[in-house]
Scaffold this motif. Sequence first.
Motif, PDB file in Angstrom:
ATOM      1  N   TYR A   1      43.511  36.202   5.479  1.00  0.00           N
ATOM      2  CA  TYR A   1      44.612  37.028   4.978  1.00  0.00           C
ATOM      3  C   TYR A   1      44.797  38.244   5.883  1.00  0.00           C
ATOM      4  CZ  TYR A   1      44.991  34.542   0.512  1.00  0.00           C
ATOM      5  OH  TYR A   1      45.198  33.596  -0.453  1.00  0.00           O
ATOM      6  N   VAL A   2      43.683  38.861   6.258  1.00  0.00           N
ATOM      7  CA  VAL A   2      43.742  40.035   7.132  1.00  0.00           C
ATOM      8  C   VAL A   2      44.321  39.649   8.487  1.00  0.00           C
ATOM      9  CG1 VAL A   2      42.337  41.766   8.316  1.00  0.00           C
ATOM     10  CG2 VAL A   2      41.831  41.166   5.946  1.00  0.00           C
ATOM     11  N   ARG A   3      43.884  38.523   9.020  1.00  0.00           N
ATOM     12  CA  ARG A   3      44.414  38.086  10.314  1.00  0.00           C
ATOM     13  C   ARG A   3      45.902  37.778  10.234  1.00  0.00           C
ATOM     14  NH1 ARG A   3      40.451  34.524  14.126  1.00  0.00           N
ATOM     15  NH2 ARG A   3      38.592  35.751  13.821  1.00  0.00           N
ATOM     16  N   ALA A   4      46.324  37.154   9.149  1.00  0.00           N
ATOM     17  CA  ALA A   4      47.744  36.813   9.003  1.00  0.00           C
ATOM     18  C   ALA A   4      48.602  38.074   8.993  1.00  0.00           C
ATOM     19  CB  ALA A   4      47.955  36.013   7.719  1.00  0.00           C
ATOM     20  N   PHE A   5      48.218  39.065   8.211  1.00  0.00           N
ATOM     21  CA  PHE A   5      49.015  40.282   8.142  1.00  0.00           C
ATOM     22  C   PHE A   5      48.882  41.117   9.413  1.00  0.00           C
ATOM     23  CE2 PHE A   5      48.498  39.393   3.515  1.00  0.00           C
ATOM     24  CZ  PHE A   5      49.827  39.066   3.299  1.00  0.00           C
ATOM     25  N   LEU A   6      47.730  41.085  10.060  1.00  0.00           N
ATOM     26  CA  LEU A   6      47.541  41.793  11.320  1.00  0.00           C
ATOM     27  C   LEU A   6      48.450  41.209  12.401  1.00  0.00           C
ATOM     28  CD1 LEU A   6      45.849  43.893  12.926  1.00  0.00           C
ATOM     29  CD2 LEU A   6      44.293  42.026  13.468  1.00  0.00           C
TER      30      LEU A   6
ATOM     31  N   MET B   1      42.115  26.023  12.538  1.00  0.00           N
ATOM     32  CA  MET B   1      41.967  25.561  13.930  1.00  0.00           C
ATOM     33  C   MET B   1      43.316  25.595  14.646  1.00  0.00           C
ATOM     34  SD  MET B   1      38.753  24.756  14.342  1.00  0.00           S
ATOM     35  CE  MET B   1      38.656  23.623  15.682  1.00  0.00           C
ATOM     36  N   TRP B   2      44.371  25.157  13.947  1.00  0.00           N
ATOM     37  CA  TRP B   2      45.714  25.187  14.532  1.00  0.00           C
ATOM     38  C   TRP B   2      46.172  26.623  14.734  1.00  0.00           C
ATOM     39  CZ3 TRP B   2      47.688  20.915  16.452  1.00  0.00           C
ATOM     40  CH2 TRP B   2      47.235  19.697  15.978  1.00  0.00           C
ATOM     41  N   ALA B   3      45.902  27.463  13.773  1.00  0.00           N
ATOM     42  CA  ALA B   3      46.324  28.861  13.867  1.00  0.00           C
ATOM     43  C   ALA B   3      45.618  29.558  15.020  1.00  0.00           C
ATOM     44  CB  ALA B   3      46.028  29.582  12.559  1.00  0.00           C
ATOM     45  N   ASN B   4      44.343  29.238  15.230  1.00  0.00           N
ATOM     46  CA  ASN B   4      43.590  29.846  16.326  1.00  0.00           C
ATOM     47  C   ASN B   4      44.205  29.483  17.669  1.00  0.00           C
ATOM     48  OD1 ASN B   4      41.065  29.270  18.371  1.00  0.00           O
ATOM     49  ND2 ASN B   4      40.879  31.199  17.262  1.00  0.00           N
ATOM     50  N   GLU B   5      44.518  28.207  17.866  1.00  0.00           N
ATOM     51  CA  GLU B   5      45.122  27.778  19.136  1.00  0.00           C
ATOM     52  C   GLU B   5      46.502  28.405  19.311  1.00  0.00           C
ATOM     53  OE1 GLU B   5      43.578  26.030  21.452  1.00  0.00           O
ATOM     54  OE2 GLU B   5      41.803  25.748  20.209  1.00  0.00           O
TER      55      GLU B   5
ATOM     56  N   SER C   1      50.818  33.614  12.487  1.00  0.00           N
ATOM     57  CA  SER C   1      50.572  34.393  11.275  1.00  0.00           C
ATOM     58  C   SER C   1      50.840  33.556  10.020  1.00  0.00           C
ATOM     59  CB  SER C   1      51.461  35.632  11.285  1.00  0.00           C
ATOM     60  OG  SER C   1      51.368  36.321  10.079  1.00  0.00           O
ATOM     61  N   LEU C   2      51.918  32.780  10.041  1.00  0.00           N
ATOM     62  CA  LEU C   2      52.226  31.920   8.894  1.00  0.00           C
ATOM     63  C   LEU C   2      51.176  30.830   8.713  1.00  0.00           C
ATOM     64  CD1 LEU C   2      56.091  31.559   9.281  1.00  0.00           C
ATOM     65  CD2 LEU C   2      54.834  32.905   7.581  1.00  0.00           C
ATOM     66  N   ILE C   3      50.692  30.269   9.823  1.00  0.00           N
ATOM     67  CA  ILE C   3      49.659  29.235   9.725  1.00  0.00           C
ATOM     68  C   ILE C   3      48.364  29.837   9.180  1.00  0.00           C
ATOM     69  CG2 ILE C   3      48.307  27.522  10.989  1.00  0.00           C
ATOM     70  CD1 ILE C   3      50.619  27.346  12.991  1.00  0.00           C
ATOM     71  N   TYR C   4      48.021  31.046   9.631  1.00  0.00           N
ATOM     72  CA  TYR C   4      46.827  31.715   9.092  1.00  0.00           C
ATOM     73  C   TYR C   4      46.992  32.005   7.599  1.00  0.00           C
ATOM     74  CZ  TYR C   4      43.764  32.604  13.060  1.00  0.00           C
ATOM     75  OH  TYR C   4      42.876  32.466  14.082  1.00  0.00           O
ATOM     76  N   LEU C   5      48.197  32.361   7.187  1.00  0.00           N
ATOM     77  CA  LEU C   5      48.427  32.603   5.763  1.00  0.00           C
ATOM     78  C   LEU C   5      48.220  31.314   4.971  1.00  0.00           C
ATOM     79  CD1 LEU C   5      49.268  34.705   3.665  1.00  0.00           C
ATOM     80  CD2 LEU C   5      51.636  33.998   4.047  1.00  0.00           C
ATOM     81  N   GLY C   6      48.688  30.198   5.521  1.00  0.00           N
ATOM     82  CA  GLY C   6      48.454  28.909   4.868  1.00  0.00           C
ATOM     83  C   GLY C   6      46.975  28.563   4.788  1.00  0.00           C
TER      84      GLY C   6
END
Length: 187
Positions: free
Chosen positions: A88-93, A8-12, A118-123
Amino acid sequence: MGKIEWAMWANEQALAAGLILLTGGIVGVAGTFRGWQFAAYAIAAGAFVCLLEYPRGKRNKGTSVERTGQYCFTVCVKSFGPVTRNYYVRAFLHAAICVPGGFMLATVLGCVCLGIASLIYLGAAIRGEQWEPILPRTATRKAVGESIKQPPQNPPPRPPAEMRRKRAEDLEGAAYVNPVDVTANEE
């Protein structure tokens, strides 16, 4: 305490980063700065990130509030299947998209924000989260609880239970003693 849903945080963060990248790109192209080609890339990348991140994902527990007009974007993002569902795909993208933005001052803030997203999505991906779409629910009306047989007839404030009128079927039982003396004022 509750478990933090990092997605949710990564999306915002990613949505804000996309808007910042888009704005920086517009400034870079309008100002025809040196390396304005990076700014043109930032416009396209910012628009792509905004379209990808606009639909919110469903929360694991609790209520999920969708954004206004999210449904059409949700259908588009959902159609890509595991590519957009996997964090994972979103983080690297996002990490790959943000690199060219670092070569121009107008887009460097959007680049940094997208790198943080990207780092938050990886987490979130490491913790096992994944994107689930918020789909419209069919309105199902819940049955009235067993404890509620009939709603109250008189509006609040209601008198205490011992002061309420009884049913009119039993006229003797329906009468009650008024605690306030109601007599004509004799003067």
